[in-house]
Scaffold this active site. Sequence first.
Site, PDB file in Angstrom:
ATOM      1  N   HIS A  20       0.820  -1.115   0.014  1.00 40.16           N
ATOM      2  CA  HIS A  20       0.001  -0.127  -0.040  1.00 40.16           C
ATOM      3  C   HIS A  20       0.842   1.461   0.161  1.00 40.16           C
ATOM      4  O   HIS A  20       1.742   1.496   1.066  1.00 40.16           O
ATOM      5  CB  HIS A  20      -1.034  -0.116   1.177  1.00 40.16           C
ATOM      6  CG  HIS A  20      -1.869   1.312   1.531  1.00 40.16           C
ATOM      7  ND1 HIS A  20      -1.717   2.221   2.328  1.00 40.16           N
ATOM      8  CD2 HIS A  20      -2.774   1.531   0.659  1.00 40.16           C
ATOM      9  CE1 HIS A  20      -2.529   3.004   2.098  1.00 40.16           C
ATOM     10  NE2 HIS A  20      -3.283   2.543   1.015  1.00 40.16           N
ATOM     11  N   ARG A  21       0.917   2.056  -1.045  1.00 38.96           N
ATOM     12  CA  ARG A  21       1.783   3.148  -1.215  1.00 38.96           C
ATOM     13  C   ARG A  21       3.377   2.535  -1.222  1.00 38.96           C
ATOM     14  O   ARG A  21       3.987   3.503  -1.060  1.00 38.96           O
ATOM     15  CB  ARG A  21       1.438   4.266  -0.208  1.00 38.96           C
ATOM     16  CG  ARG A  21       0.222   4.580  -0.031  1.00 38.96           C
ATOM     17  CD  ARG A  21      -0.193   5.402   0.983  1.00 38.96           C
ATOM     18  NE  ARG A  21      -1.404   5.756   1.641  1.00 38.96           N
ATOM     19  CZ  ARG A  21      -1.683   6.577   2.536  1.00 38.96           C
ATOM     20  NH1 ARG A  21      -1.013   6.972   3.434  1.00 38.96           N
ATOM     21  NH2 ARG A  21      -3.104   6.640   2.964  1.00 38.96           N
ATOM     22  N   GLU A  47      -0.007  -0.422  -4.596  1.00 36.99           N
ATOM     23  CA  GLU A  47      -0.974   0.462  -4.758  1.00 36.99           C
ATOM     24  C   GLU A  47      -0.473   1.831  -4.702  1.00 36.99           C
ATOM     25  O   GLU A  47       0.515   1.990  -3.918  1.00 36.99           O
ATOM     26  CB  GLU A  47      -2.064   0.341  -3.595  1.00 36.99           C
ATOM     27  CG  GLU A  47      -3.298   1.299  -3.735  1.00 36.99           C
ATOM     28  CD  GLU A  47      -3.287   2.683  -2.833  1.00 36.99           C
ATOM     29  OE1 GLU A  47      -4.189   3.491  -2.781  1.00 36.99           O
ATOM     30  OE2 GLU A  47      -1.971   2.916  -2.334  1.00 36.99           O
ATOM     31  N   ASP A  49      -1.230   6.624  -5.587  1.00 37.64           N
ATOM     32  CA  ASP A  49      -2.293   7.649  -5.776  1.00 37.64           C
ATOM     33  C   ASP A  49      -1.806   8.659  -6.758  1.00 37.64           C
ATOM     34  O   ASP A  49      -0.555   8.921  -6.325  1.00 37.64           O
ATOM     35  CB  ASP A  49      -2.421   8.134  -4.252  1.00 37.64           C
ATOM     36  CG  ASP A  49      -2.741   7.129  -3.228  1.00 37.64           C
ATOM     37  OD1 ASP A  49      -3.711   6.765  -3.067  1.00 37.64           O
ATOM     38  OD2 ASP A  49      -1.702   7.095  -2.493  1.00 37.64           O
ATOM     39  N   HIS A  62      -0.156  11.043  -2.148  1.00 33.31           N
ATOM     40  CA  HIS A  62      -1.240  10.674  -1.520  1.00 33.31           C
ATOM     41  C   HIS A  62      -2.049  11.911  -1.073  1.00 33.31           C
ATOM     42  O   HIS A  62      -3.153  12.016  -1.300  1.00 33.31           O
ATOM     43  CB  HIS A  62      -1.154   9.846  -0.404  1.00 33.31           C
ATOM     44  CG  HIS A  62      -2.458   9.431   0.401  1.00 33.31           C
ATOM     45  ND1 HIS A  62      -2.839  10.200   1.546  1.00 33.31           N
ATOM     46  CD2 HIS A  62      -3.288   8.404   0.259  1.00 33.31           C
ATOM     47  CE1 HIS A  62      -4.211   9.892   1.845  1.00 33.31           C
ATOM     48  NE2 HIS A  62      -4.461   8.685   1.130  1.00 33.31           N
ATOM     49  N   GLU A 121      -4.824   4.518  -7.830  1.00 35.23           N
ATOM     50  CA  GLU A 121      -6.050   5.125  -7.269  1.00 35.23           C
ATOM     51  C   GLU A 121      -6.054   6.605  -7.805  1.00 35.23           C
ATOM     52  O   GLU A 121      -5.118   7.340  -7.513  1.00 35.23           O
ATOM     53  CB  GLU A 121      -6.067   5.216  -5.681  1.00 35.23           C
ATOM     54  CG  GLU A 121      -6.986   5.820  -5.237  1.00 35.23           C
ATOM     55  CD  GLU A 121      -7.078   5.848  -3.544  1.00 35.23           C
ATOM     56  OE1 GLU A 121      -6.307   5.269  -3.059  1.00 35.23           O
ATOM     57  OE2 GLU A 121      -7.894   6.797  -3.194  1.00 35.23           O
ATOM     58  N   LYS A 123      -7.146  10.156  -7.646  1.00 37.12           N
ATOM     59  CA  LYS A 123      -7.364  11.052  -6.472  1.00 37.12           C
ATOM     60  C   LYS A 123      -8.313  12.082  -6.689  1.00 37.12           C
ATOM     61  O   LYS A 123      -8.309  12.284  -8.032  1.00 37.12           O
ATOM     62  CB  LYS A 123      -6.297  11.478  -5.503  1.00 37.12           C
ATOM     63  CG  LYS A 123      -5.576  10.518  -4.634  1.00 37.12           C
ATOM     64  CD  LYS A 123      -6.403  10.088  -3.641  1.00 37.12           C
ATOM     65  CE  LYS A 123      -5.818   9.228  -2.690  1.00 37.12           C
ATOM     66  NZ  LYS A 123      -6.715   8.476  -1.546  1.00 37.12           N
ATOM     67  N   ASP A 246       0.729  -1.987   4.153  1.00 34.25           N
ATOM     68  CA  ASP A 246       2.049  -1.192   4.503  1.00 34.25           C
ATOM     69  C   ASP A 246       3.479  -2.071   4.522  1.00 34.25           C
ATOM     70  O   ASP A 246       4.194  -1.372   4.516  1.00 34.25           O
ATOM     71  CB  ASP A 246       1.777  -0.139   5.506  1.00 34.25           C
ATOM     72  CG  ASP A 246       0.801   0.957   5.381  1.00 34.25           C
ATOM     73  OD1 ASP A 246       0.329   1.017   4.112  1.00 34.25           O
ATOM     74  OD2 ASP A 246       0.224   1.294   6.522  1.00 34.25           O
TER      75      ASP A 246
HETATM   76  O1  G3P Z   1      -6.592   2.339  -2.360  1.00 34.33           O
HETATM   77  C1  G3P Z   1      -6.854   1.945  -1.183  1.00 34.33           C
HETATM   78  C2  G3P Z   1      -6.536   3.016  -0.085  1.00 34.33           C
HETATM   79  O2  G3P Z   1      -5.332   3.579  -0.545  1.00 34.33           O
HETATM   80  C3  G3P Z   1      -7.647   3.967  -0.076  1.00 34.33           C
HETATM   81  O3  G3P Z   1      -7.462   4.908   0.930  1.00 34.33           O
HETATM   82  O4  G3P Z   1      -6.517   7.151   1.709  1.00 34.33           O
HETATM   83  O5  G3P Z   1      -4.982   5.262   1.680  1.00 34.33           O
HETATM   84  O6  G3P Z   1      -5.702   6.296  -0.569  1.00 34.33           O
HETATM   85  P1  G3P Z   1      -6.187   5.861   0.902  1.00 34.33           P
HETATM   86 MG    MG Z   2      -4.507   5.049  -1.816  1.00 37.22          MG
END
Ligand code: G3P
Ligand code: MG
Length: 259
Positions: A20-21, A47, A49, A62, A121, A123, A246
């Site tokens: 995640h990120r 993932e 953003d 993000h 993702e 935004k 993460d």
């Molecule tokens: O894509 C999953 C998650 O990243 C969504 O929330 O705020 O972490 O971008 P956020």
């Molecule tokens: Mg995200």
Amino acid sequence: MSANLPLEAWYQGRVLCFGHRGASYDAPMNTIRAFELAADYGADGVELDVMFSRDGQVVVIHDETIDGTTDGHGRVADFTLAELKALDAGRFKGEAFAGERIPTLDEVFEAVGKRLLVNVELKGLSFRADGLEARVAEIIRRHGMAERVIISSFNPMRLRRFRQAAPGIPIGFLHEDSVPAHLRLLSRALLLGVSTEADHPDQRMVSAAYVVEQHRQNRRVNVWVANDPDRMTALCEMGVDLIMSDRPDVLRKVLDSRA
Ligand code: G3P
Ligand code: MG
């Protein structure tokens, strides 16, 4: 399951491990370092953003502002790519990461596109059409990544427009528990007529019954964010298809121990 064959080819009966990120527990989120580290940890994908810089470049970050992850202040949308590139995007995570830069989506695909699947993702919660979807679709095609990406967003209008811009690329609708139920329903209603290949829920919303219902509707269940090994195991037992963490190193071990 879903009719989207490229997406189906990802799973092969296993739960996928996504950073995640990037590997954002150990490295500055949404940087090349974090994505490369996720690959080194054995993640299947990452993932990230994206949003526009002031001069219309697709940048990977993000927050709407640069304050939390760089040495600058202000809104991402108010800076050109050259200005964003002058910022330090690593030091917030520790001196060892000083000099890390905000990457563009192009740079991420160049660095890890061959090694990792990518969840992009989109935004921005405004319903105003700003052209981000068509730009992202163009970058994906140019890098030959159409079969290696899935697009997600909390914004149903972004998913509608992305589906139009690139009908063959899978999409997943993002949602979280903290949004009041009536707004979630409204959001879903705005998607009506657009079929999504995946559901991207906050992992706290998920149960075995939730997964069964999504699968019945031909949607994969790709959850975020689980960092605790016991929770990762519980999610696997519920039948989820992909977990974002993460800590993809921790997740990799949990998944391998179940194989
Ligand atoms: O894509 C999953 C998650 O990243 C969504 O929330 O705020 O972490 O971008 P956020
Ligand atoms: Mg995200």
